[in-house]
Design a protein around this motif. Structure first.
Motif, PDB file in Angstrom:
ATOM      1  N   PRO A 113       0.712  -1.381   0.075  1.00 19.55           N
ATOM      2  CA  PRO A 113       0.023   0.187   0.034  1.00 19.55           C
ATOM      3  C   PRO A 113       0.874   1.463   0.114  1.00 19.55           C
ATOM      4  N   TYR A 114       0.494   2.336  -0.903  1.00 21.30           N
ATOM      5  CA  TYR A 114       1.228   3.425  -1.260  1.00 21.30           C
ATOM      6  C   TYR A 114       1.144   4.423  -0.038  1.00 21.30           C
ATOM      7  N   SER A 115       2.164   5.371   0.270  1.00 21.59           N
ATOM      8  CA  SER A 115       2.040   6.216   1.369  1.00 21.59           C
ATOM      9  C   SER A 115       2.448   7.513   0.782  1.00 21.59           C
ATOM     10  N   TRP A 116       2.798   7.588  -0.598  1.00 25.08           N
ATOM     11  CA  TRP A 116       3.061   8.836  -1.151  1.00 25.08           C
ATOM     12  C   TRP A 116       2.428   9.126  -2.464  1.00 25.08           C
ATOM     13  N   TRP A 117       1.914  10.197  -2.851  1.00 28.29           N
ATOM     14  CA  TRP A 117       1.361  10.463  -4.093  1.00 28.29           C
ATOM     15  C   TRP A 117       1.702  11.944  -4.509  1.00 28.29           C
ATOM     16  N   SER A 118       2.057  11.878  -5.781  1.00 21.29           N
ATOM     17  CA  SER A 118       2.315  13.436  -6.098  1.00 21.29           C
ATOM     18  C   SER A 118       1.159  14.353  -6.081  1.00 21.29           C
ATOM     19  N   TRP A 119       1.393  15.587  -6.007  1.00 17.28           N
ATOM     20  CA  TRP A 119       0.291  16.387  -6.059  1.00 17.28           C
ATOM     21  C   TRP A 119      -0.282  16.882  -7.390  1.00 17.28           C
ATOM     22  N   ARG A 120       0.430  16.314  -8.553  1.00 14.11           N
ATOM     23  CA  ARG A 120       0.225  16.568  -9.871  1.00 14.11           C
ATOM     24  C   ARG A 120      -0.932  15.392 -10.395  1.00 14.11           C
ATOM     25  N   GLY A 121      -1.582  15.902 -11.174  1.00 12.91           N
ATOM     26  CA  GLY A 121      -2.418  15.039 -11.976  1.00 12.91           C
ATOM     27  C   GLY A 121      -3.412  14.235 -11.035  1.00 12.91           C
ATOM     28  N   LYS A 122      -3.773  13.164 -11.518  1.00 15.38           N
ATOM     29  CA  LYS A 122      -4.761  12.463 -10.607  1.00 15.38           C
ATOM     30  C   LYS A 122      -3.964  11.100  -9.780  1.00 15.38           C
TER      31      LYS A 122
END
Length: 172
Positions: A113-122
Motif C-alpha cells: 500500500p502506497y504512502s506518497w502520491w504526487s500533487w500533480r495529475g490524478k
C-alpha cells in the motif's frame, strides 16, 4: 534523524528513530553520493542500537521504493532517484541483516500500500503512488506487530500532505 528511548513491559526497552532521507537526484552524482553515505551511516547506527539488546524501530520517509510492488509506475521510474539499483540494494542488505519491513510483512505480496502520491495529475485519485514510508524493525519487535495501515485521506481535497502516515500496532 531523531531518536527516542522508551521503556517496554518486556524490559528490553525500545529505541524509535524517525528519519527523513532526501530524495536524491540521479542526474546529480553529488546528491546521490550524499544519500548513499547517509544510508551507510544509518546502517552503522542501527547496528549499534541493535547490539544494545533493545528493540529498535526505524520509521519515516526513506525516499526509496524497495520493490516493484512498492511503486505503481516502476517501469517509468527505472533510473530515477528513489528506485535506483544502489538504493534498493541498501534495503536488500538491511533485510538480509535481519531487519524486517513490518508493513510489507503484514500486507503480504501486494501492490503498495502506497504512502506518497504526487500533487500533480490524478495520482492520488487513481492510487498511483510510491511506498517510501517505512517501519523497519528489529526481528524481536517485528514479531509483536499486529496490524498495519496507511492512514490515507478520504479524498484529494482532504489531504494535508503528499504523504499519508503508516500506522503499525505493536504489543511490547
Amino acid at each position: 534523524w531523531i531518536e527516542a528511548d522508551l521503556e517496554t513491559t518486556d524490559g528490553h526497552g525500545l529505541t524509535v528513530v524517525s528519519c527523513y532521507m532526501h530524495t536524491g537526484d540521479a542526474d546529480v552524482p553529488q546528491r546521490m553520493s550524499e544519500k548513499l553515505a547517509f544510508f551507510e551511516a544509518m546502517n552503522k547506527r542501527l547496528d549499534t542500537l541493535r547490539r544494545k539488546g533493545r528493540h529498535v524501530l526505524l520509521t519515516g520517509d526513506l525516499n526509496v521504493a524497495h520493490r516493484e510492488a512498492d511503486l505503481k509506475n516502476w517501469k517509468g521510474n527505472r533510473g530515477k532517484a528513489g528506485f535506483l539499483p544502489e538504493e534498493r540494494a541498501f534495503f536488500d542488505a538491511l533485510l538480509a541483516d535481519g531487519w524486517v519491513d513490518v508493513q510489507r510483512t503484514l500486507a503480504g505480496d501486494v501492490e503498495g500500500p502506497y504512502s506518497w502520491w504526487s500533487w500533480r495529475g490524478k495520482a492520488f485519485d487513481v492510487d498511483s503512488g510510491w511506498r517510501i514510508d517505512y517501519h523497519l524493525a528489529s526481528p524481536e519487535l517485528a514479531a509483536t506487530a499486529r496490524d498495519a495501515a496507511v492512514d490515507r485521506a478520504p479524498s484529494y481535497a482532504e489531504r494535508w500532505s503528499d504523504h499519508a502516515p503508516v500506522v503499525v500496532t505493536y504489543r511490547v
